[in-house]
Scaffold this active site. Structure first.
Site: not given
Length: 157
Positions: A12, A15, A17-19, A129
Site C-alpha cells: 500500500c 505500509n 494500515c492496509r498492507s 485507505d
C-alpha cells in the site's frame, strides 16, 4: 523432494494500515492451515514515509481484536522485490500504477502485480485507505482482506 515455496508481498502507500493488515491476515490463514512453510509473506510501501515504523495503532488494535499480533516494521519496496516475490498484491489503482512503473525499471521482473481486491468474491476491487477514517474503516479493511486473502490462497494452490 522439497516443497516449492510461494511468495506474496502486500503493498500500500505507507505500509502502516492496509498492507500490514493483509500480511497479518494471510500469515494467519496459512498458519491455521499448517502451510506457513510453503509461503514467504511480507508487506511494503510504495512511499518511504514510514520506513521503520510500526503499523498504525488502529490497525494493530483491529488485528488484536481478531486474535492476530503483528511485529511488522514498515519498509519501502525494492527492485529486488520484483525478482523475489511471485505475487505483489496492492490495494488501489495508484499503488498499481506506481508498482507497474517501478517494475518497468527491473530487468526480468518475475512478479505478478495485481490488485488484492481482484480476488474479492464481493467484487470490491479497491481496498480504501482507512488512515483518515475511524475504527470502523479499519474493520472494513480487515474484513475485505480476509475475503481477498482466502480467495487468493484458494486460487494459488
Amino acid at each position: 523432494m522439497a516443497a516449492e515455496v510461494k511468495s506474496v508481498l502486500f503493498v500500500c502507500l505507507g505500509n502502516i494500515c492496509r498492507s500490514p493488515i493483509a500480511e497479518a491476515v494471510f500469515r494467519k490463514l496459512v498458519t491455521d492451515e499448517s502451510i506457513e512453510n510453503k509461503w514467504m509473506t511480507d508487506s511494503g510501501a510504495v512511499s518511504d514515509w514510514n520506513v521503520g515504523c510500526s503499523p498504525d495503532a488502529r490497525a494493530l488494535s483491529c488485528l488484536r481484536n481478531h486474535g492476530i499480533e503483528s511485529a511488522h516494521k514498515a519498509r519501502q519496496i525494492t527492485k529486488d522485490d520484483f525478482l523475489t516475490f511471485d505475487y505483489i498484491l496492492c490495494m488501489d489503482e495508484s499503488n498499481l500504477r506506481d508498482l507497474k512503473r517501478k517494475s518497468n525499471q527491473v530487468k526480468n521482473c518475475t512478479a505478478k502485480i495485481e490488485l488484492l481486491g481482484s480476488y474479492d468474491p464481493q467484487k470490491q476491487l479497491i481496498i480504501e485507505d482507512p488512515y483518515y477514517g475511524n475504527e470502523k474503516d479499519f474493520e472494513a479493511v480487515y474484513e475485505q482482506c480476509v475475503r481477498c486473502c482466502k480467495a487468493f490462497l484458494e486460487k494459488s494452490r
